[in-house]
Design a protein around this motif. Structure first.
Motif, mmCIF file in Angstrom:
data_model
loop_
_atom_site.group_PDB
_atom_site.id
_atom_site.type_symbol
_atom_site.label_atom_id
_atom_site.label_comp_id
_atom_site.label_asym_id
_atom_site.label_seq_id
_atom_site.Cartn_x
_atom_site.Cartn_y
_atom_site.Cartn_z
ATOM 1 N N SER A 18 31.291 -31.535 25.632
ATOM 2 C CA SER A 18 30.494 -32.590 26.261
ATOM 3 C C SER A 18 29.621 -32.026 27.379
ATOM 4 O O SER A 18 28.482 -32.460 27.572
ATOM 5 C CB SER A 18 31.412 -33.686 26.815
ATOM 6 O OG SER A 18 32.082 -34.358 25.773
ATOM 7 N N VAL A 19 30.148 -31.057 28.120
ATOM 8 C CA VAL A 19 29.368 -30.421 29.183
ATOM 9 C C VAL A 19 28.154 -29.712 28.592
ATOM 10 O O VAL A 19 27.033 -29.813 29.110
ATOM 11 C CB VAL A 19 30.240 -29.424 29.976
ATOM 12 C CG1 VAL A 19 29.377 -28.572 30.906
ATOM 13 C CG2 VAL A 19 31.295 -30.165 30.782
ATOM 14 N N LEU A 20 28.362 -29.011 27.490
ATOM 15 C CA LEU A 20 27.261 -28.288 26.857
ATOM 16 C C LEU A 20 26.252 -29.235 26.218
ATOM 17 O O LEU A 20 25.076 -28.901 26.090
ATOM 18 C CB LEU A 20 27.812 -27.306 25.823
ATOM 19 C CG LEU A 20 28.549 -26.102 26.419
ATOM 20 C CD1 LEU A 20 29.260 -25.312 25.335
ATOM 21 C CD2 LEU A 20 27.575 -25.205 27.184
ATOM 22 N N GLU A 21 26.702 -30.397 25.808
ATOM 23 C CA GLU A 21 25.759 -31.402 25.311
ATOM 24 C C GLU A 21 24.885 -31.902 26.457
ATOM 25 O O GLU A 21 23.688 -32.141 26.286
ATOM 26 C CB GLU A 21 26.510 -32.574 24.677
ATOM 27 C CG GLU A 21 27.096 -32.264 23.305
ATOM 28 C CD GLU A 21 27.771 -33.467 22.686
ATOM 29 O OE1 GLU A 21 28.084 -34.420 23.423
ATOM 30 O OE2 GLU A 21 27.994 -33.457 21.471
ATOM 31 N N ALA A 22 25.499 -32.065 27.626
ATOM 32 C CA ALA A 22 24.750 -32.543 28.791
ATOM 33 C C ALA A 22 23.788 -31.480 29.312
ATOM 34 O O ALA A 22 22.700 -31.796 29.792
ATOM 35 C CB ALA A 22 25.723 -32.961 29.894
ATOM 36 N N ALA A 49 28.889 -33.342 36.593
ATOM 37 C CA ALA A 49 29.113 -32.466 37.748
ATOM 38 C C ALA A 49 29.339 -31.017 37.331
ATOM 39 O O ALA A 49 28.794 -30.088 37.940
ATOM 40 C CB ALA A 49 30.301 -32.979 38.558
ATOM 41 N N VAL A 50 30.145 -30.808 36.299
ATOM 42 C CA VAL A 50 30.387 -29.439 35.837
ATOM 43 C C VAL A 50 29.142 -28.900 35.133
ATOM 44 O O VAL A 50 28.815 -27.713 35.236
ATOM 45 C CB VAL A 50 31.615 -29.382 34.905
ATOM 46 C CG1 VAL A 50 31.816 -27.968 34.354
ATOM 47 C CG2 VAL A 50 32.872 -29.825 35.657
ATOM 48 N N ALA A 51 28.427 -29.781 34.448
ATOM 49 C CA ALA A 51 27.220 -29.356 33.727
ATOM 50 C C ALA A 51 26.125 -28.886 34.672
ATOM 51 O O ALA A 51 25.443 -27.889 34.398
ATOM 52 C CB ALA A 51 26.702 -30.500 32.855
ATOM 53 N N ASP A 52 25.948 -29.592 35.794
ATOM 54 C CA ASP A 52 24.860 -29.207 36.706
ATOM 55 C C ASP A 52 25.324 -28.320 37.859
ATOM 56 O O ASP A 52 24.528 -27.923 38.711
ATOM 57 C CB ASP A 52 24.124 -30.438 37.239
ATOM 58 C CG ASP A 52 24.988 -31.343 38.116
ATOM 59 O OD1 ASP A 52 26.009 -30.878 38.647
ATOM 60 O OD2 ASP A 52 24.636 -32.532 38.271
ATOM 61 N N GLY A 53 26.624 -28.012 37.903
ATOM 62 C CA GLY A 53 27.122 -27.080 38.905
ATOM 63 C C GLY A 53 27.438 -27.686 40.252
ATOM 64 O O GLY A 53 27.721 -26.954 41.204
ATOM 65 N N ASP A 55 22.930 -35.526 25.565
ATOM 66 C CA ASP A 55 23.726 -36.568 26.180
ATOM 67 C C ASP A 55 25.136 -36.534 25.651
ATOM 68 O O ASP A 55 25.394 -36.135 24.536
ATOM 69 C CB ASP A 55 23.130 -37.957 25.892
ATOM 70 C CG ASP A 55 21.727 -38.076 26.448
ATOM 71 O OD1 ASP A 55 21.537 -37.668 27.600
ATOM 72 O OD2 ASP A 55 20.839 -38.555 25.726
ATOM 73 N N THR A 56 26.060 -36.997 26.491
ATOM 74 C CA THR A 56 27.427 -37.178 26.032
ATOM 75 C C THR A 56 27.502 -38.543 25.374
ATOM 76 O O THR A 56 26.488 -39.114 25.001
ATOM 77 C CB THR A 56 28.404 -37.053 27.211
ATOM 78 O OG1 THR A 56 29.723 -37.214 26.709
ATOM 79 C CG2 THR A 56 28.153 -38.086 28.281
ATOM 80 N N TYR A 83 35.268 -24.485 33.261
ATOM 81 C CA TYR A 83 34.580 -24.142 34.504
ATOM 82 C C TYR A 83 33.150 -23.671 34.269
ATOM 83 O O TYR A 83 32.794 -23.196 33.183
ATOM 84 C CB TYR A 83 35.365 -23.070 35.266
ATOM 85 C CG TYR A 83 35.343 -21.689 34.639
ATOM 86 C CD1 TYR A 83 34.519 -20.687 35.154
ATOM 87 C CD2 TYR A 83 36.148 -21.374 33.549
ATOM 88 C CE1 TYR A 83 34.499 -19.412 34.594
ATOM 89 C CE2 TYR A 83 36.141 -20.107 32.985
ATOM 90 C CZ TYR A 83 35.310 -19.130 33.509
ATOM 91 O OH TYR A 83 35.284 -17.874 32.949
ATOM 92 N N ASN A 84 32.345 -23.810 35.309
ATOM 93 C CA ASN A 84 30.956 -23.370 35.303
ATOM 94 C C ASN A 84 30.913 -21.932 35.821
ATOM 95 O O ASN A 84 31.201 -21.674 36.991
ATOM 96 C CB ASN A 84 30.116 -24.299 36.190
ATOM 97 C CG ASN A 84 28.634 -24.019 36.088
ATOM 98 O OD1 ASN A 84 28.199 -22.883 36.238
ATOM 99 N ND2 ASN A 84 27.845 -25.070 35.857
#
Length: 458
Positions: A305-309, A287-291, A28-29, A176-177
Motif C-alpha cells: 500500500s505504501v508503494l502504491e501511494a 506518513a511512511v510513503a512520504d517520509g 492510491d491505496t 520502514y522508509n
C-alpha cells in the motif's frame, strides 16, 4: 508444509516476475468511497438493473457486496469492472471502515438482509461467525480444485465456505522508509534495544519514528506477534489449551504484561505520532510513503500500500522480537477474501463470480499492482519484492516462521475485537493502565464472556 509451500511459491514468483515483470504501480491505496456508493457508476440512468438468480444469462445482473475500505484495492476494482464489461454482472458494493465491518456484518446477518458476498479474512471469519449457518458451502465448486493449499480455507467440518486471494496470507514486521533511516544515520535494528536507540536518533532528526493509527485492528498486530515469539509455538499451544479449559488466566502470564509495557514505552518516549488517537490507517500509509514517519508495524501488505501511494519510495521490512534471541517471524494465517451469504437469491451468480475470479484472466489483475502469493494455480502473483525475497531467504527457507498468537485462540476473536484490542488503544491514550492492569481487566472480560457462551469449566 506451509513453510515449504511459501518457499516454492516465492521461487515461482521470482521466475515468473523475471519473465513477465509487474504491472504499473497505482498511486492510491484503497479508494475512499462513501459507504453507499457503488464501485462503478451506472452507465446510464435509464438502464434497468434487476437482480437475477441464474448465472447463465448475459442480461444485466446485480450482486451486492460489503467490502472493507482498506481492501478496496485497485486490482479488485479492475476485476469488478471486468465482470461488468464482459459478463454484464454488476457488483454494487458498500465500502465500510475496517473497524466497523464486523459489527455491520453481524447486524446484516441478524436482520436477514445481508449482501450476497462479504469481504473478510478467511478462514478467521469461520471462528467469528458460524459458517454452516450463515455462509454458502462452496465445497466441490470447480475453483476449489485450483487452490494451491485447500486446507487454508477448510473449516472444521471439512467444508470450504470462503474464497481466498492468497496462499500465504502475510508476514509481520516493521515496514520502514529507507531514506528516513539513511537521513537519521541508523541501520536496521536486530534487537528491541537497538530499535529503541534507532527511534531516538530518528526522533532527534525531526521525524516521527513509528506511526500508529486509532484503528483497533492495527496495534494488536505487534502484540499477537510478540506473544507468539515470547511463548514459542509449543508454548502458545499449551497456553491455548489451558486458557480455554479455565486452567490458567491471562494475568498469570507475566510475559504478556511485559510485552504491553514495552509497547506503551514507545508512546511514553515520544516515538509514536502524537495524533495516534485520531490518525487513521490511511494516514499511516501516507506518513511512511512520504517520509514524515520512519516505520509502521503490520503485515507485509502494508508495504504494498505504501508503494502504491508513492512508487518512488524506498521501502524495506524487518521482523524484530521483544524477547532476546527469538529470531523468528510470525505469519498471519488468514487471507483476504470473500464469503457468500447462504440465503442469497443470487447464489448461482456468486458461484460464477468466484469461478471467474480464480482464473488468471481475473486474478492477475488483483496482483498486478500488489505482488503476493496467489491462492490459485496458474495465477501470476508478480515479482516478489526485495524485502519479501530477503525474508523468504532468511526466515521461511530456514524454518524460522511461526503462526501469530491469535491463530491458537481464533475462537476468541469476537472478544478480542470488542475488548482487548480496544484496551491496546485506550492504554496509551488514557495513560491509566500498565500491561498488568490491561491483562487483569481483560481476564474479567474473558471470564464473563466464557460464562455467557456456556463454556465448560466456567
Amino acid at each position: 508444509m506451509k513453510k515449504s509451500v511459501f518457499a516454492i511459491a516465492a521461487a515461482c514468483m521470482v521466475t515468473v516476475g523475471a519473465l513477465a515483470g509487474c504491472g504499473g504501480q497505482g498511486k492510491d491505496t484503497a479508494a475512499e468511497v462513501p459507504q453507499t456508493e457503488s464501485v462503478k457508476a451506472e452507465a446510464s440512468k435509464e438502464q434497468q438493473e434487476t437482480p437475477a438468480k441464474e448465472a447463465g444469462s448475459k442480461e444485466k445482473v446485480v450482486v451486492t457486496a460489503l467490502i472493507q475500505q482498506s481492501r478496496n484495492f485497485e486490482g479488485l476494482q479492475k476485476m469488478i469492472q471486468k465482470l461488468e464489461e464482459e459478463e454484464n454482472i454488476k457488483i454494487d458494493a458498500q465500502i465500510v471502515p475496517d473497524d466497523e465491518s464486523l459489527n455491520m456484518i453481524k447486524m446484516k446477518l441478524n436482520s436477514g438482509e445481508c449482501p450476497d458476498i462479504i469481504d473478510y479474512n478467511v478462514p478467521a471469519v469461520y471462528d467469528i461467525i458460524d459458517p454452516a449457518s450463515n455462509f454458502a458451502d462452496m465445497t466441490g465448486e470447480a475453483w476449489t480444485d485450483r487452490l494451491i493449499i485447500p486446507g487454508n480455507v477448510t473449516a472444521k467440518d471439512g467444508k470450504i465456505y470462503g474464497f481466498p486471494f492468497l496462499s500465504v496470507p502475510g508476514l509481520h514486521g516493521f515496514i520502514y522508509n529507507k531514506d528516513v533511516f539513511d537521513k537519521a544515520g541508523v541501520e536496521v535494528p536486530a534487537t528491541w534495544d537497538e530499535l529503541l536507540a534507532a527511534c531516538e536518533k530518528i526522533k532527534e532528526s525531526g521525524t516521527t519514528p513509528i506511526f500508529m493509527p486509532k484503528d483497533t485492528w492495527v496495534p494488536q498486530i505487534l502484540m499477537t506477534d510478540n506473544f507468539a515469539k515470547i511463548l514459542g509455538a509449543d508454548g502458545c499451544k499449551d497456553f491455548a489449551d489451558k486458557i480455554l479449559k479455565n486452567e490458567t488466566k491471562w494475568s498469570d502470564v507475566p510475559e504478556f504484561a511485559e510485552v504491553l509495557d514495552k509497547y506503551l514505552e514507545l508512546y511514553q518516549k515520544g516515538y509514536v505520532n502524537s495524533n495516534f488517537a485520531s490518525a487513521t490507517y490511511d494516514d499511516a500509509i501516507a506518513a511512511v510513503a512520504d517520509g514524515t514517519a520512519a516505520m509502521h508495524f503490520n503485515g507485509d501488505f502494508f508495504a504494498t500500500s505504501v508503494l502504491e501511494a508513492n512508487p518512488e519510495a524506498q521501502i524495506g521490512m524487518f521482523p524484530i522480537s521483544m524477547k532476546e534471541g527469538a529470531d523468528v517471524i510470525t505469519e498471519n494465517m488468514s487471507s483476504a477474501g470473500f464469503v457468500a451469504y447462504k440465503n442469497s437469491e443470487n447464489l448461482d451468480v456468486v458461484k460464477k463470480i468466484f469461478d471467474l475470479w480464480s482464473t488468471p484472466e481475473y486474478a492477475n489483475l488483483y496482483f498486478a499492482d500488489r505482488p503476493a502469493f496467489p491462492a490459485f494455480q496458474g495465477v501470476d502473483g508478480g515479482k516478489v519484492p526485495d524485502y519479501l525475497a530477503e525474508i523468504n531467504e532468511n526466515y521461511i527457507k530456514e524454518g524460522k516462521a511461526i503462526p501469530e498468537f491469535n491463530y491458537y485462540v481464533m475462537t476468541l476473536n469476537p472478544l478480542f475485537e470488542s475488548s482487548l484490542y480496544v484496551y491496546y488503544v485506550d492504554a496509551p491514550a488514557k495513560g491509566t493502565m500498565d500491561g498488568k492492569a490491561v491483562m487483569e481487566k481483560f481476564q474479567k472480560d474473558y471470564e464473563q464472556y466464557m460464562k455467557d457462551q456456556g463454556a465448560e469449566g466456567f
